[in-house]
Design a protein around this motif. Structure first.
Motif: not given
Ligand code: MF3
Ligand code: CO
Ligand code: CO
Length: 275
Positions: A5, A7, A13, A20, A22
């Protein structure tokens, strides 16, 4: 199926099972939290001496965390009521600070997790109390090398199993036991998130490492067998055979070319002796 995912910073979150990924804001936040965590571990060095209570060390962690504008993420976490975990000798992890005093010859892990600006810095190191027998010192040295050999495998295209395998093979070469009951973990805005980072495994297995992944590597290595049990306090994990256990932990982020260790020691106090 492994789920990733992206971010961006605006979303809420949650623990949805996704790993995740980043961007620069995440790296900046984790760098700040990680450096605070490492600074706290650096500052503890002169205090980890025979006669000190683990409560007194916990107080130093609390005070430094609050003074920096952070909060200890462990405080009120699933009913935990302290600012750090302090695990002595055969305690594997999650030792609760108390009025117990450190003794000459003890080996001690201190694990801190400040939450700063919404990001978690999670790191632990071993400390040697006074004169420590050579067998115990060797365990501590090998455990640190296990962590660093694991981190050498942390780069895009590798898999989590490459990290696990590097740790397990080095530990077992020394005939030590690798604890299976506790793992490293994804972290960031959350304290414990996907993926699970096991410390024993096969190369080429597990989720692929991608730039922007944040997770801890935190091997627990026993002189004896790998088996652990939890004491009646519901937290303290000890080796079943009462053999000594050691642990080091770093929080890292996968970059385009390797990894950034967020929790490196500003004072160069990576592993003992710290003198
Ligand atoms: N810092 C530990 C870790 O590395 C977690 C401690 S949770 C506590 O994941 F509640 F025991 F403090
Ligand atoms: Co951790
Ligand atoms: Co930790």
């Amino acid at each position: 199926m492994v789920d990733y995912q992206l971010i961006t910073g605006d979303e809420t979150v949650s623990r949805n099972g996704a790993i995740k990924l980043h961007g620069p804001d995440g790296f900046a936040g984790m760098r700040a939290a990680g450096q605070l965590a490492a600074t706290i571990l650096d500052a503890l060095v002169p205090h980890v001496v025979p006669g000190v209570t683990t409560e007194a060390l916990d107080r130093i962690v609390y005070d430094m965390t609050i003074a920096a504008g952070a909060v200890p993420a462990t405080m009120n976490y699933r009913g935990y009521t302290h600012s750090c975990c302090i695990s002595i000798n055969h305690v594997v992890c999650h030792g609760i600070p108390s009025d117990r005093t450190l003794k000459d010859g003890d080996i001690v892990n201190i694990d801190v997790t400040p939450l700063l600006g919404g990001w978690h810095g999670d790191t632990s190191r071993m400390y040697l109390v006074g004169n420590v027998p050579v067998k115990a010192k060797r365990l501590v040295e090998v455990t640190y090398e296990c962590l660093m050999r694991g981190l050498e495998q942390a780069r895009p295209g590798n898999r989590l199993g490459d990290i696990s395998h590097a740790i397990q093979s080095f530990a077992e070469k020394h005939r030590y036991g690798v604890v299976r009951d506790f793992c490293g973990h994804g972290l960031g805005r959350l304290f414990h998130d996907a993926p699970e980072v096991v410390h024993a495994g096969k190369p080429g297995t597990g989720p692929e490492l991608r730039p922007g992944m944040f997770f801890t590597v935190e091997p627990m290595i026993n002189i004896g067998r790998a088996d652990v049990k939890i004491l009646d306090d519901g937290w303290t994990a000890v080796t079943r055979d009462r053999s000594l256990s050691a642990q080091f932990e770093h929080s890292i982020g996968i970059t385009e070319t390797g990894c950034e260790i967020f929790t490196t020691s500003p004072a160069g106090r990576h592993s003992p002796p710290y003198a």
